[in-house]
Design a protein around this motif. Structure first.
Motif, PDB file in Angstrom:
ATOM      1  N   UNK A 170       0.810  -1.219   0.000  1.00  6.97           N
ATOM      2  CA  UNK A 170       0.000   0.000   0.000  1.00  6.97           C
ATOM      3  C   UNK A 170       0.847   1.274   0.000  1.00  6.97           C
ATOM      4  N   UNK A 171       2.144   1.134   0.218  1.00 10.66           N
ATOM      5  CA  UNK A 171       3.023   2.295   0.341  1.00 10.66           C
ATOM      6  C   UNK A 171       3.598   2.703  -1.009  1.00 10.66           C
ATOM      7  N   UNK A 229      -2.283   4.968   8.769  1.00 18.62           N
ATOM      8  CA  UNK A 229      -3.606   5.344   8.265  1.00 18.62           C
ATOM      9  C   UNK A 229      -3.812   6.855   8.304  1.00 18.62           C
ATOM     10  N   UNK A 230      -3.244   7.511   9.318  1.00 21.69           N
ATOM     11  CA  UNK A 230      -3.452   8.952   9.487  1.00 21.69           C
ATOM     12  C   UNK A 230      -2.235   9.774   9.059  1.00 21.69           C
ATOM     13  N   UNK A 231      -1.213   9.090   8.490  1.00 17.69           N
ATOM     14  CA  UNK A 231       0.007   9.777   8.043  1.00 17.69           C
ATOM     15  C   UNK A 231       0.588  10.636   9.168  1.00 17.69           C
ATOM     16  N   UNK A 232       0.647  10.042  10.345  1.00 15.27           N
ATOM     17  CA  UNK A 232       1.125  10.747  11.534  1.00 15.27           C
ATOM     18  C   UNK A 232       2.437  10.147  12.016  1.00 15.27           C
ATOM     19  N   UNK A 233       3.113  10.893  12.875  1.00 18.91           N
ATOM     20  CA  UNK A 233       4.347  10.438  13.497  1.00 18.91           C
ATOM     21  C   UNK A 233       4.197  10.534  15.007  1.00 18.91           C
ATOM     22  N   UNK A 234       4.882   9.641  15.711  1.00 22.62           N
ATOM     23  CA  UNK A 234       4.746   9.561  17.168  1.00 22.62           C
ATOM     24  C   UNK A 234       6.107   9.617  17.839  1.00 22.62           C
ATOM     25  N   UNK A 235       6.184  10.373  18.909  1.00 27.56           N
ATOM     26  CA  UNK A 235       7.338  10.351  19.803  1.00 27.56           C
ATOM     27  C   UNK A 235       6.822  10.075  21.213  1.00 27.56           C
ATOM     28  N   UNK A 236       7.338   9.016  21.829  1.00 29.64           N
ATOM     29  CA  UNK A 236       7.018   8.726  23.223  1.00 29.64           C
ATOM     30  C   UNK A 236       8.240   9.126  24.042  1.00 29.64           C
ATOM     31  N   UNK A 237       8.064  10.055  24.944  1.00 24.80           N
ATOM     32  CA  UNK A 237       9.180  10.699  25.648  1.00 24.80           C
ATOM     33  C   UNK A 237       9.048  10.465  27.140  1.00 24.80           C
ATOM     34  N   UNK A 238      10.152  10.139  27.785  1.00 23.41           N
ATOM     35  CA  UNK A 238      10.135   9.861  29.224  1.00 23.41           C
ATOM     36  C   UNK A 238      10.176  11.152  30.033  1.00 23.41           C
ATOM     37  N   UNK A 239       9.356  11.200  31.087  1.00 26.13           N
ATOM     38  CA  UNK A 239       9.396  12.296  32.042  1.00 26.13           C
ATOM     39  C   UNK A 239       9.399  11.707  33.450  1.00 26.13           C
TER      40      UNK A 239
END
Length: 369
Positions: free
Chosen positions: A202-203, A316-326
């Motif tokens: 699909x890409x 699906x949403x053409x999004x990017x994710x960053x999970x960051x520690x606090x």
């Protein structure tokens, strides 16, 4: 003089790369030392080696003549060729490539458009190999599992989010050493490989380099998550919105499962419930294992569905994710929501609206082909 930080690419090929396993290991050890000298003695930064090829970047106006070939090359490339001459490593003129667009380890790298592209023929061949392998009930040799995993990891240069699709493949190879040892292809292997194949098909096979690196300050939206044995909490400070859900069987499934599920729930909510496109989503979490899992995109099988589900949402949403520690002391609202201490949550955010949520259903690692 060009003002662009990257003016062009260069690739210096020595040639060869064959030989026995022992010979290849000796070569890699030797060439690794040569690259160490190039990096730390000659100060040639950002050199990347692949077997007997080296590639890097250089500013477009920094060109020099390499006298033995009577040709102009990027300055860094000339310095590397001179080092090879000094050490006694043979090289060939026709392998000294440079320009704004180069083929590097099978990918088309273009510094003008800042893209890395996998050719359509290569994508089709990779998909066929995945689907041929992804047949539950057959036996495959260990070396075939290893070959497929190596091929997939090469493809992940363009499709990095698809790494969770190899989870069961790695589980099947774990602890095995005999190359011809038969390994059973189970239903989970089939599902996960078909999941990879479906997304690759699909890409468009293009990754945009200018959108890969970004930090908290660049995020379109920031959320906080936390989990306890009582439940999960999500806080969206820009919306003064709090979400909470009971954690069923938390002691049986473990707190880590719910820490990771709360991140997935936050992602699903922000991408699907607000009618607005968020391209860069930052989620702050005080559980370092969860941060590591989303950063590496690798998890134990019982948590892998969380990663495949997150990947499905992002693609699906053409999004990017960053999970960051606090630190936990900075996660007051989400922590209070996870423990259903709503009074403490409202005290920290007086305009807070608290709503219940249902976690998204985890995908099985397979999509419709």
């Amino acid at each position: 003089m060009r003002s662009a930080p990257v003016g062009g690419g260069c690739s210096s090929g020595r040639g060869g790369g064959g030989g026995t396993v022992v010979e290849r290991r000796i070569w890699c050890t030797f060439f690794g030392l040569v690259l160490w000298i190039a990096t730390f003695v000659r100060l040639l930064r950002d050199l990347f080696g692949y077997v007997d090829d080296v590639f890097s970047w250089e500013l477009a106006d920094k060109l020099e003549t390499y006298e033995p070939y009577g040709e102009v090359y990027p300055a860094k490339q000339v310095a590397l060729l001179k080092l090879w001459d000094e050490v006694g490593i043979p090289h060939e003129k026709h392998k000294q490539l440079w320009g704004f667009r180069l083929e590097i380890i099978g990918f088309d790298v273009d510094t003008r458009t800042m893209t890395i592209t996998m050719a359509v023929t290569a994508r089709d061949e990779f998909v066929r190999a995945l689907l041929t392998f992804a047949v539950a009930g057959q036996h495959r040799k260990l070396k075939e599992f290893q070959q497929l995993a190596g091929w997939a990891n090469w493809a992940f240069n363009v499709y990095p989010l698809l790494r969770p699709g190899l989870c069961e493949v790695y589980q099947k190879m774990r602890g095995k050493a005999k190359p011809d040892a038969p390994i059973w292809v189970n239903k989970t292997v089939e599902q996960q490989l078909k999941w990879i194949a479906g997304h690759v098909r699909a890409s468009d096979g293009i990754v945009m380099l200018d959108s890969v690196e970004w930090g908290l300050a660049d995020a379109d939206i920031t959320l906080y998550t936390d989990a306890s044995f009582a439940g999960m909490g999500v806080w969206v400070p820009d919306m003064h919105l709090g979400l909470q859900c009971v954690a069923k069987d938390a002691k049986e499934k473990g707190i880590f499962f719910y820490e990771a599920l709360s991140v997935l729930s936050a992602l699903e909510h922000i991408l699907t419930h607000h009618g607005r496109a968020f391209t860069r989503v930052a989620i702050l979490c005080d559980n370092s294992n969860t941060v590591d899992m989303f950063h590496s995109l690798r998890a134990q099988p019982k948590y892998n569905g969380i990663l495949t589900s997150a990947t499905d949402l992002l693609l699906a949403h053409k999004a990017q994710l960053r999970v960051i520690h606090i630190p936990g002391v900075q996660n007051i609202v989400a922590d209070a929501l996870s423990r259903f201490d709503n009074a403490a949550a409202v005290a920290a955010d007086p305009d807070l609206t608290i709503l219940p949520f249902i976690p998204p259903r985890l995908t099985l690692g397979a999509i419709q082909l």
